[in-house]
Design an enzyme around this catalytic site. Structure first.
Site, PDB file in Angstrom:
ATOM      1  N   GLU A 108       0.819  -1.210   0.000  1.00  0.00           N
ATOM      2  CA  GLU A 108       0.000   0.000   0.000  1.00  0.00           C
ATOM      3  C   GLU A 108       0.852   1.259   0.000  1.00  0.00           C
ATOM      4  O   GLU A 108       0.475   2.277  -0.595  1.00  0.00           O
ATOM      5  CB  GLU A 108      -0.950  -0.013   1.203  1.00  0.00           C
ATOM      6  CG  GLU A 108      -1.919  -1.178   1.231  1.00  0.00           C
ATOM      7  CD  GLU A 108      -2.758  -1.253  -0.034  1.00  0.00           C
ATOM      8  OE1 GLU A 108      -3.074  -0.185  -0.611  1.00  0.00           O
ATOM      9  OE2 GLU A 108      -3.070  -2.378  -0.466  1.00  0.00           O
ATOM     10  N   HIS A 154       1.615   2.186  -3.527  1.00  0.00           N
ATOM     11  CA  HIS A 154       0.521   2.894  -4.193  1.00  0.00           C
ATOM     12  C   HIS A 154       0.494   4.367  -3.773  1.00  0.00           C
ATOM     13  O   HIS A 154       0.302   5.264  -4.605  1.00  0.00           O
ATOM     14  CB  HIS A 154      -0.811   2.236  -3.839  1.00  0.00           C
ATOM     15  CG  HIS A 154      -1.034   0.909  -4.503  1.00  0.00           C
ATOM     16  ND1 HIS A 154      -0.961   0.725  -5.859  1.00  0.00           N
ATOM     17  CD2 HIS A 154      -1.330  -0.315  -3.975  1.00  0.00           C
ATOM     18  CE1 HIS A 154      -1.211  -0.541  -6.152  1.00  0.00           C
ATOM     19  NE2 HIS A 154      -1.432  -1.194  -5.018  1.00  0.00           N
TER      20      HIS A 154
END
Length: 637
Positions: A453, A456
């Site tokens: 994550e 991202h």
């Protein structure tokens, strides 16, 4: 007639238990439907009624023949009765008034009539003297005999009436007429928000239904059919009800799939029944929901199902094109698959207009939120305009569901009103699924999810074509182990090549972080890779954004050479690999910030925008409005 005297096939057909049928039909209708299914699965409509009437006539003749003949009884004269009494051929005699029923020793039965009372007494005495058992039964009157003769007629009449009722219900049960219920629905144009252009286009239909002669005065004619197309949940059915309410006319509603049945010929019969009813209550509106179920293009194949579908569609085409200009019947249909409809259905004279019902813009979303928030107790701090800005791409049904989920959460917690935090959590539940709090995730897997994550987030902060980051979490939701959410700043009606490349780079950010930080790869990037490959393939095959030029493949690859398809796949793979290399460079540049973000995720599991930007102070963007709903842009699972 006792059951033993009936033919075996009749007993088997009438006494066999009917199969269990579910639905809104009564027990009699279920039995009738079972009987029809057993004897006439391939025959319906007028042909079916003729077959049923012929069958009933044959059955009636057979029953009357049995009654008249008496199951092999032989009629004898008085002289023959005397001879039987004198001989030893009789075993039993039943006397019914003037009727002598004689059972002979060989099993045959004879019937004789003796009108004179003295002769009857003498004949009975002779049978008694010969040792034959004589039984006197009550005399049957002519009225009772006539009633016995009319009994089969009564049974057949009831069966015929039941079949007629079932046939009528079979023809009319597929559509609903809402004439008195219009006031109860109370759906008007004011209740349909965010569709000003669509309502303006449909307003002429309302005027035509109110005053058909107005359009015929100058030789013009109003549209006979209106086809509404758009994404699911945009309010096509609601618009049709609003048109019927505004016009104050009956509203006949049917679904496209209701015309199809296991019986051949039912579809065309139901189309005729629907439009026959429409002519009786005209002016009216005939609404066919999901018309693609019955209006698909003809000539698909040669099986019986396709032939029956073509027959149903042909009947619909004939009914729609046979209207008188002043009859006052308007057909409104809805579908989200206009590409599969038959061209003959779309031509002027049938569906004169195609009204596109688009997804609402920011102003339309705010109006829709105001409509759906009327029965909901919202807190003073809730700003519907802010929610509308944070929900680009949401349909009216999705906005209604968002507020409903927020109200349910607030009620469960015992809150006095719905607050922003309820809407925010409802957004997470609708878009990402229910939070799986009881799932035990290994520390190594939590660390890998946090790294994924963080990748991202890094790309979303550095790539210029991405939306501002709203939230990142490593809490499992649905099938996802983690999620990164971005907050769109505006509605996008057209996108550039650079924006699509940034989106692919954003999707590959998780895999880039795995390569740089973990030194390996995980299966959590499978969904990201699939979405990135699909987007790159569309850029090459549909949008023409590659060195191959505007080839325009789309989803139809029939007739295209395999060499061209291979080049498309190779070019799409090259785009994805290039964006993966770009994401790897971004992750390498921000390695220290990624470590700080991973540490925060492992400690708190969920970080909002301010906490994210605290780890990336040099990449902080202009502050966005506080979110009420933001779509998820990537997930790791």
């Amino acid at each position: 007639m006792c059951p033993a005297e009936l033919p075996e096939w009749f007993l088997r057909a009438t006494l066999t238990p009917a199969p269990v049928v579910t639905g809104a039909e009564s027990g009699v209708e279920q039995s009738m439907n079972s009987w029809l299914s057993r004897f006439g699965k391939r025959v319906t409509g007028r042909t079916g009624m003729r077959v049923l009437i012929g069958s009933l006539a044959l059955l009636l003749v057979a029953m009357m023949t049995l009654l008249v003949q008496g199951n092999g009884e032989k009629t004898v004269t008085y002289t023959e009765l005397l001879q039987i009494a004198a001989g030893s051929g009789a075993s039993r005699v039943d006397i019914h008034g003037d009727r002598f029923l004689i059972e002979q020793a060989d099993g045959q039965r004879a019937v004789g009539l003796v009108a004179d009372e003295s002769l009857r007494k003498e004949l009975a005495s002779r049978f008694a003297e010969a040792g034959v058992a004589v039984e006197f039964a009550p005399a049957v009157s002519s009225g009772e005999r006539a009633a016995g003769m009319l009994g089969p007629f009564a049974v057949l009449a009831m069966v015929g009436a039941g079949l007629f009722v079932v046939q009528r219900k079979r023809q009319k049960g597929h559509f609903t007429e809402l004439s008195q219920g219009l006031q109860r629905m109370a759906v008007r144009f004011d209740d349909v928000a965010g569709m000003d252009e669509v309502k303006e286009s449909l307003n002429e239909t309302v005027e035509f239904l109110k005053d058909p002669e107005k359009f015929a005065r100058l030789g013009g004619r109003a549209p006979r059919g209106v086809l509404m197309t758009g994404d699911p949940g945009t309010g096509k059915t609601l618009l049709a009800r609003a048109v019927a309410t505004e016009a104050g006319v009956p509203f006949l509603s049917a679904s496209g799939s209701s015309f199809q049945e296991m019986f051949v010929g039912v579809g065309a019969s139901r189309v005729r029944a629907l439009f026959a009813e429409a002519r009786k209550v005209a002016p009216c509106i005939v609404f066919i929901d999901e018309i693609d179920a019955v209006g698909r293009a003809r000539g698909r194949n040669g099986d019986s199902a396709a032939a029956d579908h073509d027959q149903t569609l042909n009947q619909l085409l004939v009914e729609m094109d046979g209207f008188d200009h002043t009859v006052g019947i308007v057909v409104i249909a809805s579908t989200n698959r206009v590409d599969v409809l038959d061209p003959a259905l779309l031509r002027p004279g049938r569906f004169d207009r195609q009204v596109v019902v688009p997804l609402p813009d920011v102003r339309g979303r705010e109006e829709i939120l105001h409509v759906h928030s009327r029965p909901i107790a919202l807190g003073q701090e809730v700003d519907l305009a802010r929610i509308a800005r944070c929900t680009p791409g949401f349909s009216g049904a999705e906005l209604a569901n968002l507020l409903n989920e927020a109200a349910i959460m607030a009620t469960r917690e015992g809150a006095e009103s719905v607050r922003h935090e309820h809407i925010d959590r409802a957004r997470d539940r609708v878009l990402m699924g229910l939070e799986r709090k009881n799932v035990l995730v290994d520390e190594e897997e939590r660390y890998a999810t946090a790294v994924h994550e963080a990748g991202h987030v890094t790309v979303a902060l550095l790539a210029p074509g991405t939306d501002p980051i709203h939230k990142v979490s490593i809490l499992p939701r649905g099938r996802a182990l983690g999620v990164t959410q971005a907050l769109p700043e505006k509605d996008r009606l057209m996108v550039r090549k650079e924006f699509l490349e940034d989106q692919i780079c954003l999707l590959m950010g998780g895999r880039a972080a795995e390569i740089v930080v973990l030194g390996t790869m995980t299966a959590g990037a499978s969904d990201d890779i699939q979405r990135a490959a699909s987007l790159a393939r569309r850029m090459v095959a549909e949008f023409g954004m590659s060195d191959l030029g505007p080839i325009g493949l789309g989803g139809d690859t029939h007739g295209r050479s395999q060499a061209l398809l291979d080049r498309v796949e190779e070019t799409a793979r090259t785009i994805v690999e290039a964006q993966l290399a770009r994401a790897v460079q971004m992750v390498e540049v921000r390695r220290a910030e990624i470590d700080a973000l991973v540490k925060g995720l492992l400690e708190q599991e969920t970080l909002d925008a301010d906490e994210i930007y605290a780890c990336f102070p040099a990449d902080r963007r202009s502050p966005a409005p506080a979110p009420a709903s933001a779509p998820a842009v990537s997930r790791a699972a």
